[in-house]
Design a protein around this motif. Sequence first.
Motif, short mmCIF file in Angstrom:
data_model
loop_
_atom_site.label_atom_id
_atom_site.label_comp_id
_atom_site.label_asym_id
_atom_site.label_seq_id
_atom_site.Cartn_x
_atom_site.Cartn_y
_atom_site.Cartn_z
N LEU B 553 5.49 -10.17 2.74
CA LEU B 553 4.24 -9.66 3.31
C LEU B 553 3.37 -9.07 2.22
O LEU B 553 2.16 -9.24 2.18
CB LEU B 553 4.53 -8.57 4.35
CG LEU B 553 4.93 -9.04 5.73
CD1 LEU B 553 5.25 -7.85 6.59
CD2 LEU B 553 3.79 -9.82 6.34
N ASP B 561 -8.78 -10.06 -0.15
CA ASP B 561 -9.45 -8.99 -0.89
C ASP B 561 -9.40 -7.67 -0.14
O ASP B 561 -9.26 -6.62 -0.75
CB ASP B 561 -10.90 -9.39 -1.21
CG ASP B 561 -11.68 -9.70 0.04
OD1 ASP B 561 -11.09 -10.25 0.97
OD2 ASP B 561 -12.88 -9.40 0.10
N SER B 562 -9.47 -7.73 1.20
CA SER B 562 -9.41 -6.47 1.94
C SER B 562 -8.10 -5.75 1.71
O SER B 562 -8.07 -4.53 1.55
CB SER B 562 -9.54 -6.74 3.43
OG SER B 562 -10.57 -7.61 3.70
N TYR B 563 -7.01 -6.52 1.68
CA TYR B 563 -5.72 -5.88 1.48
C TYR B 563 -5.58 -5.38 0.05
O TYR B 563 -4.93 -4.36 -0.18
CB TYR B 563 -4.58 -6.83 1.82
CG TYR B 563 -4.39 -7.03 3.29
CD1 TYR B 563 -4.19 -5.95 4.13
CD2 TYR B 563 -4.41 -8.28 3.86
CE1 TYR B 563 -4.02 -6.12 5.48
CE2 TYR B 563 -4.23 -8.47 5.21
CZ TYR B 563 -4.04 -7.37 6.02
OH TYR B 563 -3.88 -7.54 7.35
N ARG B 569 -2.71 2.00 0.74
CA ARG B 569 -2.25 2.23 2.11
C ARG B 569 -1.28 1.15 2.54
O ARG B 569 -0.28 1.43 3.22
CB ARG B 569 -3.44 2.24 3.09
CG ARG B 569 -4.55 3.18 2.73
CD ARG B 569 -4.11 4.62 2.80
NE ARG B 569 -3.82 5.09 4.13
CZ ARG B 569 -4.63 5.86 4.84
NH1 ARG B 569 -5.79 6.22 4.34
NH2 ARG B 569 -4.29 6.29 6.02
N PHE B 573 2.48 1.72 3.85
CA PHE B 573 2.86 1.24 5.19
C PHE B 573 4.15 0.41 5.11
O PHE B 573 5.09 0.63 5.87
CB PHE B 573 1.69 0.38 5.71
CG PHE B 573 1.88 -0.21 7.08
CD1 PHE B 573 1.48 0.47 8.20
CD2 PHE B 573 2.44 -1.46 7.23
CE1 PHE B 573 1.63 -0.09 9.46
CE2 PHE B 573 2.60 -2.02 8.48
CZ PHE B 573 2.19 -1.32 9.59
N PHE B 576 7.19 2.56 4.15
CA PHE B 576 7.60 3.36 5.30
C PHE B 576 8.35 2.49 6.30
O PHE B 576 9.41 2.88 6.83
CB PHE B 576 6.32 3.96 5.90
CG PHE B 576 6.58 4.93 7.01
CD1 PHE B 576 7.61 5.84 6.93
CD2 PHE B 576 5.76 4.95 8.12
CE1 PHE B 576 7.83 6.73 7.94
CE2 PHE B 576 5.98 5.84 9.13
CZ PHE B 576 7.02 6.72 9.06
N SER B 577 7.83 1.29 6.54
CA SER B 577 8.49 0.42 7.51
C SER B 577 9.90 0.06 7.06
O SER B 577 10.85 0.10 7.85
CB SER B 577 7.69 -0.86 7.70
OG SER B 577 6.39 -0.58 8.06
N LEU B 580 12.28 2.96 7.40
CA LEU B 580 12.71 3.16 8.79
C LEU B 580 13.72 2.10 9.21
O LEU B 580 14.56 2.34 10.06
CB LEU B 580 11.50 3.10 9.73
CG LEU B 580 10.66 4.34 9.84
CD1 LEU B 580 9.68 4.18 10.97
CD2 LEU B 580 11.52 5.55 10.10
N VAL B 631 9.63 10.22 3.87
CA VAL B 631 8.44 10.00 4.68
C VAL B 631 7.41 11.10 4.41
O VAL B 631 6.21 10.83 4.25
CB VAL B 631 8.85 9.96 6.17
CG1 VAL B 631 7.63 10.06 7.04
CG2 VAL B 631 9.60 8.71 6.47
N TYR B 635 3.73 10.59 2.89
CA TYR B 635 2.51 10.98 3.57
C TYR B 635 1.66 11.87 2.68
O TYR B 635 0.44 11.71 2.59
CB TYR B 635 2.85 11.70 4.88
CG TYR B 635 1.65 11.96 5.72
CD1 TYR B 635 1.04 10.91 6.38
CD2 TYR B 635 1.11 13.22 5.83
CE1 TYR B 635 -0.08 11.11 7.14
CE2 TYR B 635 -0.02 13.45 6.59
CZ TYR B 635 -0.61 12.39 7.24
OH TYR B 635 -1.73 12.59 7.98
N LEU B 638 -0.41 10.25 -0.08
CA LEU B 638 -1.66 9.57 0.26
C LEU B 638 -2.88 10.38 -0.16
O LEU B 638 -3.96 9.84 -0.34
CB LEU B 638 -1.72 9.33 1.77
CG LEU B 638 -0.89 8.19 2.32
CD1 LEU B 638 -1.05 8.11 3.81
CD2 LEU B 638 -1.33 6.89 1.70
#
Lengths: 219, 1091
Positions: B553, B561-563, B569, B573, B576-577, B580, B631, B635, B638
């Motif tokens: 991913l 480009d947006s990603y 972030r 993300f 963190f995923s 978990l 976590v 956070y 960021l």
Amino acid sequence: MWDHEIRAMASSHAIIAASVFMATVLPAVLLPGFSVYGSHLLWLYSVSGAVTAVSVAVFWLLGITPPTKKHTLGYKLSRLFRSCLYFFLSCLFFHTVVVLYGAPLIESALETFSLAVLLTSLTTLRCLCVLGPNVQAWIRVFSRHGAMSVWDTCLQITVACTVVGAWMGAFPIPLDWDRPWQVWPISCSLGAMIGFLTGLVAAPAWIHYHRKQLTYKCK
Amino acid sequence: MKGLPVLSLLLWMSSVFFVGLYLFVGGFLLVRLEVNRTSGCEDVLHPGQDPVDFCWARPRFRRAVLLIIDALKIDFARFDPNNTTPRPYQNKLPVLQETASSRPLQSRLYPFRADPPTTTMQRIKGFTTGSLPTFVDVGNNFASSAILEDNLIHQLGKEGKRVVFMGDDTWENLFPKKFHRSLPFPSFNVKDLHTVDNGILQHLYNTIIGDDWDVLVAHFLGVDHCGHRFGPDHPAMADKLTQMDGVIRSVMDRLQNDTLLVVMGDHGMTDSGDHGGESQKETDAAIFLYSPSPIFPGPPTQNEPDVVPQTDLVPTLALLLGVPIPYSSVGQVLLPLFPPHGQTEGAVRGLSQLEALWINAKQVNRFLETYSGMAKDIPPESLLQLKDQFSRLSSEYLSSVGEGRSPSQQLVSSLQAYLTSVRDTCRSTWAQFNPLKMAAGLSILALACLMCFLLSELSVVLVREDDGGLKVLVVAALAAGVGVAAAQLLSQGYMELTWCLAAGAFSSELLFFWRARRLGSPAVSKNGTKGPKSGGWLTPRRLLIPPLLVPLLRCASLLSDSYVIAEGRVVTFLLFSLALYIPVHLNWDGLLLPPSHDPLKSAGLLPSPALSPSTVRKESSVLLSCLGLLVGSLYLSLSFHGCREEQGSCQPSAFLSPLSRFQDSQLKNIHYVLSVVSLGLWTYLLRRCLCHYGNLNSSGGAVFTARWVLPVLSVCLGLHWAVSATPEDSFRNLGELIRMAQLALPRAAFCLLGLGLALIWLDPLTVFVKTRAAASSRSSSLPPPRYRASTGISPQAELHHLIPQIYQRMRRSLDDGELSGGGEAGGRPMVEAYGLGSVYSAPLLLFWGLLGVGLLLLHPEGMALAFLLLLLEMGALLHIHASSSTLRGLHGACSGGFTVPWTPVVLWSLAATQFFHATGHLPTFPSIQWGAAFVGFPDGHTGTVLPASLVTLNTFASHILFAVGCPLLLFWPLVCEVRGGRGGRGCGEEGEDAVMEMRLRENPQQFSSALLQLSTRYLFIHGTQVFASVCAAAILRRHLMVWKVFAPKLMFEASGFLVSSIFLLIGVSLVLRVDLSVGRWFQRLIPESSR
Ligand SMILES: [Zn+2]
Ligand SMILES: [Zn+2]
């Protein structure tokens, strides 16, 4: 016996899915200016409410909920109270997780909380209905050998689908397409909803096709 | 253990990656040197007898209007009266063709060919400097985009012409403070079709009528934005073009006779409305020239050019307006605008065709000489040819002018030919992607990724082999490289290093795959247990597990480009995923909670529990609390992000600005205290950790470093912050002292850092041996060591058998010693060794911590908090990894090898990227923290190596730290074993005792294979990221954002990979160094104890 349970599951799922559908369509007919994007929070709450009410009713009618040991009114009341408390705590839990995932902390707290309510009514509520207010049992169910009935397996599938759906719903947010459904938390709640509906369809189907392999230890 | 094969395999692996990157970047990033010289009026470009320079002569035109319509494709400008059903973009600008055919003496319409990269900024540079700008114009300051090369705007300003600008604000960034008046409008929002255009139109007509300008530049963006948003084939485009038609008509009506109008596009667009690449649809724009008075000698003839290259605008405009041609222009004057020789005496004055060409040719020749003196990228033989051509032409011209006879038409065309060949030479050097190199680089990288994956799967087999395997690969690579070099030398006379490297990399890769096929199968047959491990890889079921899905991913996100813009972030993300996922997966396998003693369940359905319930509960709580810590720090991290210019409403973190910029002194103090506290915590936590495992007792170099160098370094750093934060005007009388301290403190810190790192390297052992006199006298009472029984075995084998016994005892005595302060005697072994259990990880950790403080020195003070978070997150990750492997029963020899699973490795490398962002960095050039180059060198540098390396260390700090710390992933489960190992785990021959990292010494083979596997896995994840960004750059090379997002991302990702692999090698070699000295230590010890 098995076919009977699967059929019961499929029909209950059909009812729940229909309630989701009604909760989307009815306000659109009755209320002027209602739309999934435009008045998103309203839609969220209407769907959450409908799913909650219908699930509780369906599972109560089917009698899935584990039999209570005592039949006193006080015990039942305390159970009810614990269930409500768990529901609320789960909302807070989902809210925290979503914020940690990167949702804005203060600006759209209401939106985030509404998403948490939706997720709770799609996942925790089912746990409450199937397993009762018993966190130990919830944790136990989500393990490979933890399912003790068809309904537990079904719970695994729907909850996993909902959570994965909500998780994937976050993917389009950073894209610069400027679509109305990219606004927080619409894509996530749509994702969760789609995941939930998929789970509703997938669970009976999966169980049906794997009924030979499925063995449960007790019950 | 065999260290050399591991190290050399890693080195070879990363060098293959480097070769692939080098090839791709060489074909993709066009590089050109900038010449920092400007033309002046005093340059005598005329032949000798005419000393008056042309700046004083009256120019042909007094004024000029440049209407630039962004992305005005030639198809938009043409008008076809027979076309009855035009597409939305056709026939919407009738004014151009109409005028050109009805007033042929006054106007012309030509296709106007841009040079790739066809992006607006590069094009503006192109038609103002007359050169062929590339993505990397070396010499340009990365931090600002201002054009430093000689250009038309600069020349106009120098001659006192008033240049008025309105439109796209890119111009304002390229030419800061160069305009007489400017009205920039924001160009960033591609969705916005009208702001810029309407802004221009509000002021354009008034300005033209007025008289306070000489050159007016108006840059309309609506057509380009309409293309990006809707594509050319859309009604909105028709509206936009019709609007432009009206604009051109109105401007033409308001012009005066001495004014030249140029309407032009900077590039075209593809059918989807994008641009950036080199296809004809993107390169062919339109240019329209018009003046109210006749400028052309006659109607179009055969001599008209079919296509006008964009570089030609610069010399033409310069000569028409009477300014010198910019120094680095390689353009050629547009001949139809100049009268033929002998007709200059008419109504129109100015240079004749031949004169203009001569001036042009002299200027181009001068540039070529200067450039070839600076850079060697133009092939020498073509350079020589061009020089010959020019000297021939110049003698011919001078002789004909000297004799006063009119030069032949042939001279004109040969001058033209000369100018054309110069431009073509330059273009082939600078302005073309090299698709062959790009493809070769891509395929080498793809194969390298695959190879890295195979290497990590086959590490066990490969380490068992001798070094010969690698030798064959290297020999093959060398042979292929030399072969290609020889072939090139024979066929072309010179060799290109790139292709030799490519051939070498390719051949060694192919040879590796061939060997891997051979190696893979015997591994299965030799021992059955390895069968599924090395056999069944590459099945989709094994590959599509979440730990590999997450990097997938991540790689996919690099293609958007947006990603890429939201990368910080996105990575958080994903991290963190995946974090978990660990407890969820453990719970799914029923390992998170202690098994309930349910007779039904333990009746064969579950394997019998290996860990006691209390241990499980303890490990689970450690795991969950570390997850919470992870976590939490994720956070918090960021809030340390910087901002890209694409992120509109983003506020950069307050911690990113240096303390000296703070106005509010109270806020400053709070920030300072926070930073110092986090620095102190960093040091304290490191020392605490070392102390906990008993590594601070001996008196070696590493321990000295931990005890003294690290704290002193921190104090130094804290003082340095304090000094650099003091405002300059306070403490006036201490000014000299402060300046001294600003110089001395960071330098002292650098020296301490170097000293500490060197000490750790030279003496990495942190084992404290305590021999008791009483105990040694009793040594006879101990049972004789087992090795006595086997006198026939070689000393090597004796050593091998003996080592476990000794450290078993040591370990036992260590535990007792720690508990009772070593006050026991009698019946106990004679040697106590403190810190033997973490002998590998302690120096590595210390090295890491020291390096971290050093890197913190290069950052703004506020980043100390981010570094503390990094330390916490790293610790949390290590403990999560350790706990989950304990819960899974993974570590130790009993489960076969010390394999580090994919999940922690992926987490580790994601964390590296995440902290790249959380330390305030971004993959864009303006965000590079140049201040790092001046830490300890406030007055600047003389060379470029030192500042460049300081800035690199600053930029890739998190990559460095995570790469060096990577081997810790292997050690940590073993280090933490002491807590869980007591719970009655019945596996392993040694039984009840926890021996921590000595397990690794016990199984040197598995140690080296695990180390190799861990490093190749880490390299693989970074390698695939690089590969993904390379793919993004190759696929999206004509995307709107390629030079703004993808190309910088590629460069940052590539350099990050480079730095990571170098520091990974450093970390691994430190581990090998420790292993070496542990081996020596045992050798020294054993003869003593057996005596
Ligand atoms: Zn443009
Ligand atoms: Zn554009």
